[in-house]
Design an enzyme around this catalytic site. Structure first.
Site: not given
Ligand code: BG6
Length: 523
Positions: A174, A204, A208, A242, A261, A266, A362
């Site tokens: 990515k 990614h 998981k 996050e 992002d 995701h 974030k």
């Protein structure tokens, strides 16, 4: 409510055979970006774990390529240092680690120069002699600007040519493009050299366990799927909160922002797993076709259904944090969003009229990634003459990370002569059933590349469908700078406007919290 604990050994026995391991064929893995963080922190530790789990072929070699001039010995040493920092292989004479490092070779080279690839060709020919195998996995752990050029150079050098006896695969990290047109251009460029089944575009999140479990939850159990539609589900919330900020990645983040992002990659992967139709098999293309269809059915997100935010100063987990605009290499008047909340509609028979609310940010109050599926409320009539004013809705919560597990909340009568109803929950936590396995999250992904299973990787059409869904919004945001940034304090749950996005539909976000409320119900 208690869950009955099954020992890990018993759980292993009930795993269907099809999900158990296959042994990879002899392979040489070429890592471009051998000196980078991704290689050191994730790829090499994952290889080490695969080796410990006996999932690497006996005939295996790694060639690391990077711009830096260093020797094989220096490269191995820097990887050993990192493994020690990560407390994985703490002794350099750890037998598994020594096995792996003996198979590592470093080659300095410029990713854009043909000489690099002719040199690589020679090394691969030597490996072929030694390993009696010409299978090669090229792993592009490099900045996005090199994805196209490296693939082209591999093609010019004839290194992507497959034969009956030898496969060639390319793993691409990515970000895959930064909008629809750049993703389309990159697909066109790499598809001139490679066929689609040679390309492994990584997200990614699909590494998981809890994400992979979504399909098992839905399709290996009889109780969920009959309810999995607009007749029974009121709405779905997907949260990836996050506590970290941009961690020194200012220049990257300034060009990227939270939407690019996290969302088309995701969060949309989680959305696709939750919303897709059942595939006819677990074959890679059957699964990917259904996921792609779901992404193609997303209504393009309009600005009125999207909220952006940027954190100002605040306190996160007890630590003072400065605002995003004061992070290194971030403009003092930056208009980049560090938070995004969206309301999505999906145009198909199953989901018409069911909103999917997505949010990520974030420097929020807690770190948690979860999916909350809220079911429609029961009819009130039965309780009309009782003190029960409002029945809580049933929520199925899939906790992706941390505290991996799943819970279902429902109503129960509080013991006593009055009709009083309480919210209770059934809870499943991974740690109660399964032994933890050592993982950095890349093991399954790399193993799947080695055995040629592309189920967990993005096809060209999947990536493009995702970018298409957010294209208009990206465009609108680029043309209209936000005038209220920063609009949430670090350590909060995000901007107030995100709450209003749901409040106007008569709904509310589930609280962002790392310590799951249902934990308290466990003995
Ligand atoms: C990355 C993003 O792809 O995913 C990061 O670039 C983000 O900004 C990360 O922090 C989140 O991944 P995880 O696995 O830590 O939840």
């Amino acid at each position: 409510m208690r869950t009955v604990t099954t020992p890990a050994s018993k759980a292993a026995k009930i795993l269907p055979k099809v999900l158990r391991g296959r042994q990879p064929q002899p392979t040489t893995m070429v890592i471009f970006g051998a000196g980078g963080d991704l290689t050191k922190r994730l790829v090499v530790p994952a290889l080490f774990h695969l080796l410990q789990a006996s999932k690497l072929p006996d005939r295996f070699a790694i060639i690391g390529v990077d711009h830096n001039d260093q020797t094989t010995e220096q490269w191995r040493r820097s990887l050993t240092d990192m493994m020690q920092t990560l407390t994985l292989a703490t002794r350099s004479d750890d037998p598994a680690w020594s096995w792996l490092t003996r198979r590592m070779l470093y080659m300095p080279g410029d990713f854009t120069q043909p000489e690099t690839f002719s040199h690589l060709q020679k090394l691969l020919a030597e490996q072929r002699e030694q390993n009696k195998s010409a299978n090669v996995l090229f792993y592009l752990a490099v900045g996005e600007r090199f994805f196209g050029p490296i693939t082209e150079q591999l093609g010019h050098a004839g290194l992507t040519q497959q034969s009956e006896a030898a496969w060639r695969r390319v793993v691409i990290e990515k970000p895959f493009g930064h909008d629809l047109s750049s993703a389309e251009a990159l697909n066109t460029q790499i598809l001139q050299v490679l066929s689609e089944n040679q390309i492994y575009r990584i997200d990614h999140f699909l590494g998981k366990e809890t994400v992979q479990n979504i399909l098992v939850l839905r399709f290996a159990n009889g109780i969920f799927e009959p309810l999995w539609n607009r007749d029974h589900i009121d709405h779905v919330q997907i949260t990836a909160a996050e506590t970290i900020g941009v961690e020194g990645r200012g220049p990257f983040y300034e060009r990227t922002g939270a939407l690019r992002d996290m969302v088309p990659n995701h969060l949309f992967q989680l959305l696709a797993m939750i919303g897709m139709e059942p595939p006819i098999s677990f074959d890679a293309d059957a699964v990917r076709a259904k996921k792609t269809e779901l992404l193609q059915a997303i209504h393009p997100v309009s600005p009125e259904n999207a909220i952006r935010g940027q954190y100002g100063s605040g306190v996160v987990l007890g630590q003072k944090v400065q605002g995003y605009r004061h992070e290194p290499n971030v403009a003092l008047d930056s208009g980049t969003e560090t938070y995004v909340a969206l309301k999505l509609g999906i145009d198909n028979w199953r989901w018409a009229g069911v909103p999917f609310y997505l949010r990520t940010g974030k420097c929020l109050s807690a770190r948690t990634t979860e999916i909350a599926v809220q079911f429609r409320q029961a009819p009130y009539s039965l309780f009309r003459d009782t003190p029960v004013e409002r029945l809580p809705a049933n929520i199925l919560t899939l906790r992706i990370q941390p505290d991996e597990g799943l819970s279902v909340s429902f109503s129960a009568k509080r013991p006593g002569s009055e009709i009083e109803i309480d919210g209770v929950a059934m809870d499943f936590a991974y740690r109660d059933y399964f032994e933890p396995i050592a993982t950095v999250g890349y093991e399954t992904l790399i193993y799947d590349c080695l055995i040629g299973d592309a189920t967990l990787f993005q096809r060209a059409d999947t990536v493009e469908a995702a970018w298409r869904a957010v294209h208009d919004l990206l465009d609108f945001w680029a043309r209209n700078r936000p005038d209220d940034f920063p609009n949430y304090a670090a350590g909060s749950d995000g901007p107030d406007a995100a709450g209003q996005l749901l409040a106007r539909d008569g709904r509310a976000w589930v609280a962002i919290r790392a310590d799951h409320p249902h934990k308290a119900l466990r003995p």
